[in-house]
Scaffold this motif. Structure first.
Motif, mmCIF file in Angstrom:
data_model
loop_
_atom_site.group_PDB
_atom_site.id
_atom_site.type_symbol
_atom_site.label_atom_id
_atom_site.label_comp_id
_atom_site.label_asym_id
_atom_site.label_seq_id
_atom_site.Cartn_x
_atom_site.Cartn_y
_atom_site.Cartn_z
ATOM 1 N N ARG A 124 44.903 15.493 -9.108
ATOM 2 C CA ARG A 124 43.583 14.942 -9.425
ATOM 3 C C ARG A 124 43.106 15.376 -10.809
ATOM 4 N NH1 ARG A 124 42.026 12.963 -4.274
ATOM 5 N NH2 ARG A 124 44.006 13.027 -3.233
ATOM 6 N N LYS A 125 43.323 16.643 -11.146
ATOM 7 C CA LYS A 125 42.904 17.128 -12.469
ATOM 8 C C LYS A 125 43.671 16.411 -13.574
ATOM 9 C CE LYS A 125 41.668 21.664 -10.717
ATOM 10 N NZ LYS A 125 42.074 23.079 -10.647
ATOM 11 N N SER A 126 44.970 16.207 -13.383
ATOM 12 C CA SER A 126 45.778 15.483 -14.364
ATOM 13 C C SER A 126 45.280 14.052 -14.514
ATOM 14 C CB SER A 126 47.246 15.494 -13.916
ATOM 15 O OG SER A 126 48.057 14.714 -14.748
ATOM 16 N N MET A 127 44.944 13.415 -13.399
ATOM 17 C CA MET A 127 44.443 12.050 -13.426
ATOM 18 C C MET A 127 43.109 11.979 -14.177
ATOM 19 S SD MET A 127 43.561 9.618 -10.168
ATOM 20 C CE MET A 127 42.095 10.533 -9.726
ATOM 21 N N LEU A 128 42.195 12.904 -13.901
ATOM 22 C CA LEU A 128 40.892 12.903 -14.582
ATOM 23 C C LEU A 128 41.058 13.118 -16.087
ATOM 24 C CD1 LEU A 128 38.681 14.927 -12.064
ATOM 25 C CD2 LEU A 128 38.674 12.448 -12.459
ATOM 26 N N ARG A 129 41.932 14.040 -16.486
ATOM 27 C CA ARG A 129 42.174 14.274 -17.925
ATOM 28 C C ARG A 129 42.746 13.026 -18.587
ATOM 29 N NH1 ARG A 129 43.988 19.279 -15.965
ATOM 30 N NH2 ARG A 129 46.142 18.555 -16.100
ATOM 31 N N ALA A 130 43.652 12.341 -17.892
ATOM 32 C CA ALA A 130 44.252 11.127 -18.451
ATOM 33 C C ALA A 130 43.198 10.040 -18.641
ATOM 34 C CB ALA A 130 45.376 10.637 -17.543
ATOM 35 N N ILE A 131 42.302 9.901 -17.685
ATOM 36 C CA ILE A 131 41.227 8.909 -17.811
ATOM 37 C C ILE A 131 40.323 9.269 -18.976
ATOM 38 C CG2 ILE A 131 39.177 7.949 -16.681
ATOM 39 C CD1 ILE A 131 40.776 8.380 -13.981
ATOM 40 N N ARG A 132 39.920 10.543 -19.053
ATOM 41 C CA ARG A 132 39.074 10.992 -20.167
ATOM 42 C C ARG A 132 39.755 10.734 -21.508
ATOM 43 N NH1 ARG A 132 39.075 16.999 -20.824
ATOM 44 N NH2 ARG A 132 41.114 16.346 -21.573
ATOM 45 N N ASP A 133 41.025 11.065 -21.607
ATOM 46 C CA ASP A 133 41.753 10.870 -22.863
ATOM 47 C C ASP A 133 41.827 9.397 -23.236
ATOM 48 O OD1 ASP A 133 42.034 13.612 -22.866
ATOM 49 O OD2 ASP A 133 44.183 13.590 -22.380
ATOM 50 N N ARG A 134 41.995 8.531 -22.254
ATOM 51 C CA ARG A 134 42.015 7.088 -22.528
ATOM 52 C C ARG A 134 40.654 6.634 -23.053
ATOM 53 N NH1 ARG A 134 44.246 1.841 -21.237
ATOM 54 N NH2 ARG A 134 46.166 2.749 -20.470
ATOM 55 N N VAL A 135 39.577 7.113 -22.449
ATOM 56 C CA VAL A 135 38.230 6.759 -22.925
ATOM 57 C C VAL A 135 38.080 7.188 -24.379
ATOM 58 C CG1 VAL A 135 35.745 7.231 -22.666
ATOM 59 C CG2 VAL A 135 37.161 6.825 -20.641
ATOM 60 N N LEU A 136 38.512 8.400 -24.704
ATOM 61 C CA LEU A 136 38.393 8.899 -26.076
ATOM 62 C C LEU A 136 39.233 8.084 -27.047
ATOM 63 C CD1 LEU A 136 38.437 12.752 -25.402
ATOM 64 C CD2 LEU A 136 36.467 11.313 -25.978
ATOM 65 N N ARG A 137 40.447 7.714 -26.650
ATOM 66 C CA ARG A 137 41.320 6.906 -27.512
ATOM 67 C C ARG A 137 40.750 5.530 -27.775
ATOM 68 N NH1 ARG A 137 45.279 8.502 -24.098
ATOM 69 N NH2 ARG A 137 45.519 6.420 -23.228
ATOM 70 N N GLU A 138 40.124 4.955 -26.766
ATOM 71 C CA GLU A 138 39.642 3.576 -26.870
ATOM 72 C C GLU A 138 38.207 3.475 -27.374
ATOM 73 O OE1 GLU A 138 40.450 1.780 -23.072
ATOM 74 O OE2 GLU A 138 42.602 1.733 -23.473
#
Length: 177
Positions: free
Chosen positions: A159-173
């Motif tokens: 779950r933590k990995s998934m949340l970080r990946a979502i956050r990183d995608r938001v930051l990239r986009e």
């Protein structure tokens, strides 16, 4: 005054097992929820490695929420700030009760059933995921407890990995300022 209850609160208001993870994310609700549905296994390598142990299809291009979870249970429409997932598992050698998963969760008091709800929610700058599991009787709860203890660490890391990946995608986009 607004109702701060999540759809998960309505689906599984009581539980025996629970796990919550949170991460701050700067972005609009639309941008964050778009990322929730678009994030792929390639973007969450820890989650991908751990889920791969279950032999699930975690191909790099597959989206975590939109592809994987939809195959594992029932996705319940829940509105703009929350993704809601539900599943039912029998702890006994009995057939699953009739009805949709959400109907079983709402209406089935029968013995030996685990009612499972999980969400991904974005509210007031916090992206969170919560899992709740309700056992319909003491025997099911006792039988599930050792499994919960065994998977809890890996589930949390996933779950933590998934949340970080979502956050990183938001930051990239995010649009350049």
């Amino acid at each position: 005054m607004t109702d701060d209850r999540s759809e998960l609160d309505r689906l599984v208001p009581k539980w025996h097992f629970r796990e919550i993870h949170r991460i701050p994310v700067a972005g609009s609700t639309d941008d964050v929820m778009r990322a929730v549905y678009a994030t792929t296994w390639a973007e969450a390598p820890v989650a991908r490695a751990l889920i791969a142990l279950t032999r699930a299809d975690v191909s790099a291009e597959r989206r975590i929420v939109s592809d994987y979870l939809k195959e594992s249970g029932e996705v319940i429409p829940s509105g703009g700030e929350e993704f809601l997932f539900a599943a039912v598992q029998s702890m006994e050698d009995i057939p699953r009760p009739p009805g949709t998963i959400s109907e079983i969760i709402r209406d089935c008091p029968g013995p030996g059933i685990l009612k499972i709800g999980m969400n991904v929610r974005y509210a007031r700058g916090i992206l969170s995921t919560e899992t709740r599991i309700f056992a319909t009787d003491d025997r099911a709860r006792r039988r599930f407890a050792p499994y919960w203890l065994f998977i809890r660490f890996g589930s949390g890391a996933t779950r933590k990995s998934m949340l970080r990946a979502i956050r990183d995608r938001v930051l990239r986009e995010a649009p350049a300022a």
